[in-house]
Design a protein around this motif. Structure first.
Motif, PDB file in Angstrom:
ATOM      1  N   TRP A   1      35.257  35.627  99.543  1.00  0.00           N
ATOM      2  CA  TRP A   1      35.716  35.810  98.158  1.00  0.00           C
ATOM      3  C   TRP A   1      34.529  36.005  97.222  1.00  0.00           C
ATOM      4  N   GLY A   2      34.666  36.994  96.334  1.00  0.00           N
ATOM      5  CA  GLY A   2      33.607  37.246  95.361  1.00  0.00           C
ATOM      6  C   GLY A   2      33.594  38.703  94.949  1.00  0.00           C
ATOM      7  N   ALA A   3      32.606  39.078  94.157  1.00  0.00           N
ATOM      8  CA  ALA A   3      32.467  40.465  93.714  1.00  0.00           C
ATOM      9  C   ALA A   3      30.996  40.857  93.717  1.00  0.00           C
ATOM     10  N   GLN A   4      30.751  42.116  93.984  1.00  0.00           N
ATOM     11  CA  GLN A   4      29.397  42.651  94.088  1.00  0.00           C
ATOM     12  C   GLN A   4      29.356  44.031  93.466  1.00  0.00           C
ATOM     13  N   ARG A   5      28.336  44.261  92.644  1.00  0.00           N
ATOM     14  CA  ARG A   5      28.143  45.561  92.008  1.00  0.00           C
ATOM     15  C   ARG A   5      27.006  46.282  92.720  1.00  0.00           C
ATOM     16  N   THR A   6      27.325  47.437  93.275  1.00  0.00           N
ATOM     17  CA  THR A   6      26.348  48.191  94.057  1.00  0.00           C
ATOM     18  C   THR A   6      25.944  49.462  93.321  1.00  0.00           C
TER      19      THR A   6
ATOM     20  N   PRO B   1      28.283  36.898  88.853  1.00  0.00           N
ATOM     21  CA  PRO B   1      28.365  35.439  88.688  1.00  0.00           C
ATOM     22  C   PRO B   1      29.679  35.039  88.023  1.00  0.00           C
ATOM     23  N   THR B   2      30.201  33.893  88.415  1.00  0.00           N
ATOM     24  CA  THR B   2      31.406  33.361  87.773  1.00  0.00           C
ATOM     25  C   THR B   2      31.201  31.871  87.519  1.00  0.00           C
ATOM     26  N   ASP B   3      31.895  31.386  86.510  1.00  0.00           N
ATOM     27  CA  ASP B   3      31.828  29.968  86.152  1.00  0.00           C
ATOM     28  C   ASP B   3      33.146  29.306  86.539  1.00  0.00           C
ATOM     29  N   ARG B   4      33.065  28.215  87.275  1.00  0.00           N
ATOM     30  CA  ARG B   4      34.276  27.572  87.790  1.00  0.00           C
ATOM     31  C   ARG B   4      35.222  27.161  86.669  1.00  0.00           C
ATOM     32  N   GLN B   5      34.699  26.581  85.617  1.00  0.00           N
ATOM     33  CA  GLN B   5      35.577  26.117  84.544  1.00  0.00           C
ATOM     34  C   GLN B   5      36.237  27.295  83.834  1.00  0.00           C
TER      35      GLN B   5
ATOM     36  N   ASN C   1      40.936  30.507  82.552  1.00  0.00           N
ATOM     37  CA  ASN C   1      41.472  31.859  82.389  1.00  0.00           C
ATOM     38  C   ASN C   1      42.427  32.288  83.503  1.00  0.00           C
ATOM     39  N   ARG C   2      42.561  31.444  84.542  1.00  0.00           N
ATOM     40  CA  ARG C   2      43.394  31.753  85.709  1.00  0.00           C
ATOM     41  C   ARG C   2      42.856  32.957  86.484  1.00  0.00           C
ATOM     42  N   CYS C   3      41.559  33.229  86.352  1.00  0.00           N
ATOM     43  CA  CYS C   3      40.959  34.367  87.053  1.00  0.00           C
ATOM     44  C   CYS C   3      39.447  34.330  86.895  1.00  0.00           C
ATOM     45  N   ALA C   4      38.780  35.091  87.749  1.00  0.00           N
ATOM     46  CA  ALA C   4      37.365  35.433  87.550  1.00  0.00           C
ATOM     47  C   ALA C   4      37.349  36.797  86.883  1.00  0.00           C
ATOM     48  N   TYR C   5      36.541  36.950  85.828  1.00  0.00           N
ATOM     49  CA  TYR C   5      36.632  38.133  84.982  1.00  0.00           C
ATOM     50  C   TYR C   5      35.306  38.866  84.923  1.00  0.00           C
TER      51      TYR C   5
ATOM     52  N   GLY D   1      20.890  40.014  80.488  1.00  0.00           N
ATOM     53  CA  GLY D   1      21.735  39.464  81.535  1.00  0.00           C
ATOM     54  C   GLY D   1      23.202  39.793  81.375  1.00  0.00           C
ATOM     55  N   LYS D   2      23.533  40.783  80.537  1.00  0.00           N
ATOM     56  CA  LYS D   2      24.919  41.150  80.293  1.00  0.00           C
ATOM     57  C   LYS D   2      25.229  42.468  80.993  1.00  0.00           C
ATOM     58  N   SER D   3      26.509  42.617  81.390  1.00  0.00           N
ATOM     59  CA  SER D   3      26.910  43.806  82.124  1.00  0.00           C
ATOM     60  C   SER D   3      27.021  45.019  81.217  1.00  0.00           C
ATOM     61  N   LYS D   4      26.614  46.172  81.740  1.00  0.00           N
ATOM     62  CA  LYS D   4      26.861  47.433  81.047  1.00  0.00           C
ATOM     63  C   LYS D   4      27.999  48.141  81.759  1.00  0.00           C
ATOM     64  N   ALA D   5      28.539  49.164  81.107  1.00  0.00           N
ATOM     65  CA  ALA D   5      29.656  49.894  81.690  1.00  0.00           C
ATOM     66  C   ALA D   5      29.268  50.491  83.045  1.00  0.00           C
ATOM     67  N   LEU D   6      30.201  50.466  83.962  1.00  0.00           N
ATOM     68  CA  LEU D   6      29.968  51.027  85.283  1.00  0.00           C
ATOM     69  C   LEU D   6      29.864  52.547  85.197  1.00  0.00           C
TER      70      LEU D   6
END
Length: 310
Positions: free
Chosen positions: A228-233, A244-248, A253-257, A271-276
């Motif tokens: 389980w997880g996500a990866q940006r290639t 990265p995700t935060d457990r709390q 939020n009922r999800c990883a976002y 450290g912030k995401s830019k548009a894919l």
């Protein structure tokens, strides 16, 4: 939110896999992210292993859950546990192996996923191949789907590990870039969120080669619960980063976002995401809800992406 200048529209996906008939935890159980209701989205994707052993009663439970989900479109594929959706396998092996030769009515099973009730609920069951959808927000996307994975313990939808289902000479190959926006498979590609608890990478090399050639915006799968997880290639730079995700936050939020749309406004230096960037990057998501002990403790994934307007 549509951008007229670039003809794109932000579209929200919620992704789950390997539910194995697990009902959502009660809404007031804030110790679990996989709880009622599922987060709202434009598109809900289920990457297979809907059930434990393909019983009609299991499908009934999961169709009911998906019908209640707040999403315009709910795309579902099968996985190796959904033995009654692989009809040739079931008649040859699965009926004896899982149902003691008593057998489930395969016509009833298929009707549950392809009949009027499913259609009215926005559920679309996909087999292996390519489909294009247009949403109410104007977004259009093309998806390649496949429930198959390398042979696993004599379960459904198998292929031999040295067989190539996904490239040039396959019956239903994954098309080249830029024809596919989303790839939805049950099994993972080799080396990407595919590591078992024993430390083995068990994803498919041929699938990885096909996805590298296809370069979709998003590739969703499950099968390996502990992956389980996500990866940006980044295909151009030949590098990958874990999301990265935060457990709390997952629990709240009922999800990883992850937001990879233009309105993310991210600055990578901060450290912030830019548009894919389509054609240069792919977001891989292993959305298995079950952990390795078959407990529904993993969070659904929510992903915001820009899609072209039809």
């Amino acid at each position: 939110m549509a951008s007229e200048a670039t003809k794109i529209v932000k579209t929200r996906f919620v992704i789950i896999s390997d539910t194995h008939t697990a009902e959502l935890w009660p809404s007031d159980d804030k110790s679990h992210a996989y709880r009622d209701p599922l987060p709202s989205s434009d598109v809900l994707l289920h990457a297979g292993d809907i059930t434990i052993a393909g019983y009609i009663s299991e499908y009934e439970s999961m169709v009911d859950m998906l019908s209640k989900a707040d999403a315009e479109l709910k795309i579902v594929i099968a996985g190796n546990h959904d033995v009654t959706l692989d009809e040739p396998y079931y008649e040859k092996i699965g009926k004896r192996k899982f149902h003691r030769n008593m057998g489930e009515d395969l016509e009833v099973v298929r009707e549950m996923w392809t009949g009027e009730k499913a259609k009215k609920a926005g559920i679309v069951y996909l087999e292996e191949g390519v489909r294009t959808f247009t949403l109410k927000n104007g977004a259009r996307f093309t998806i390649y789907s496949s429930p198959y994975q390398p042979e696993f313990c004599n379960f459904a939808f198998p292929y031999l590990r040295d067989e190539d289902r996904f490239n040039q000479f396959a019956q239903n190959p994954i098309p080249d870039h830029p024809k596919i926006d989303i790839v939805l498979t049950h099994g993972p590609p080799a080396g990407i969120l595919d590591q078992t608890i024993r430390g083995d990478d068990v994803g498919c090399e041929h699938l990885l080669r096909a996805v590298r050639r296809c370069r979709p915006r998003l590739h969703c799968f499950g099968h390996i619960h502990e992956g389980w997880g996500a990866q940006r290639t980044d295909w151009v730079q030949d590098r990958s980063v874990s999301i990265p995700t935060d457990r709390q936050q997952r629990l709240n939020n009922r999800c990883a976002y992850v937001n990879l749309s233009q309105d993310a406004g991210g600055n990578p230096a901060e450290g912030k995401s830019k548009a894919l960037t389509f054609g240069e990057e792919t977001l891989f998501v292993n959305a298995a809800i079950m952990d390795v002990n078959y407990k529904p403790v993993n969070a659904p994934w929510m992903v915001d992406l820009d899609l072209p307007i039809a």
